[in-house]
Design a protein around this motif. Structure first.
Motif, PDB file in Angstrom:
ATOM      1  N   THR A  55       0.857  -1.172   0.000  1.00  0.00           N
ATOM      2  CA  THR A  55       0.000   0.000   0.000  1.00  0.00           C
ATOM      3  C   THR A  55       0.901   1.233   0.000  1.00  0.00           C
ATOM      4  O   THR A  55       2.127   1.116   0.075  1.00  0.00           O
ATOM      5  N   TYR A  63      -1.705   5.071   6.538  1.00  0.00           N
ATOM      6  CA  TYR A  63      -1.808   3.849   5.746  1.00  0.00           C
ATOM      7  C   TYR A  63      -2.523   2.779   6.544  1.00  0.00           C
ATOM      8  O   TYR A  63      -2.646   2.857   7.764  1.00  0.00           O
ATOM      9  N   ILE A  65      -2.814  -1.745   6.192  1.00  0.00           N
ATOM     10  CA  ILE A  65      -2.399  -2.927   5.449  1.00  0.00           C
ATOM     11  C   ILE A  65      -2.757  -4.166   6.270  1.00  0.00           C
ATOM     12  O   ILE A  65      -2.644  -4.154   7.492  1.00  0.00           O
TER      13      ILE A  65
END
Length: 79
Positions: A55, A63, A65
């Protein structure tokens, strides 16, 4: 009949292992910031080496993930 039960038991065992493996996955969320001024860094690539998924950080440096217990994350940035 005995062969059928053996196949059914094997299938149940495989399904149980699959469910167990999936339950170990979780979503990791974070924010990448500069150590000098604490500002967010957009465009950082995060790669999970264990399953080759990845990502990038958004404009706020955030972020998320999916990871497992065996995940190894690599962060990289060109800029």
């Amino acid at each position: 009949m005995r062969k059928f039960l053996s196949i059914a038991f094997s299938l149940a065992l495989v399904l149980g292992i699959t469910v167990s493996a999936q339950s170990q996955q979780r979503v990791l969320r974070g924010k990448v910031t500069a150590s000098t001024d604490g500002l967010a860094i957009p465009g950082v690539t995060i790669l999970d080496k264990s399953n080759q998924t990845g990502t990038t950080t958004n404009v706020d440096g955030e972020y998320s993930i999916s990871v497992t217990d065996r995940s190894v994350l690599v962060f990289s940035f060109i800029g």
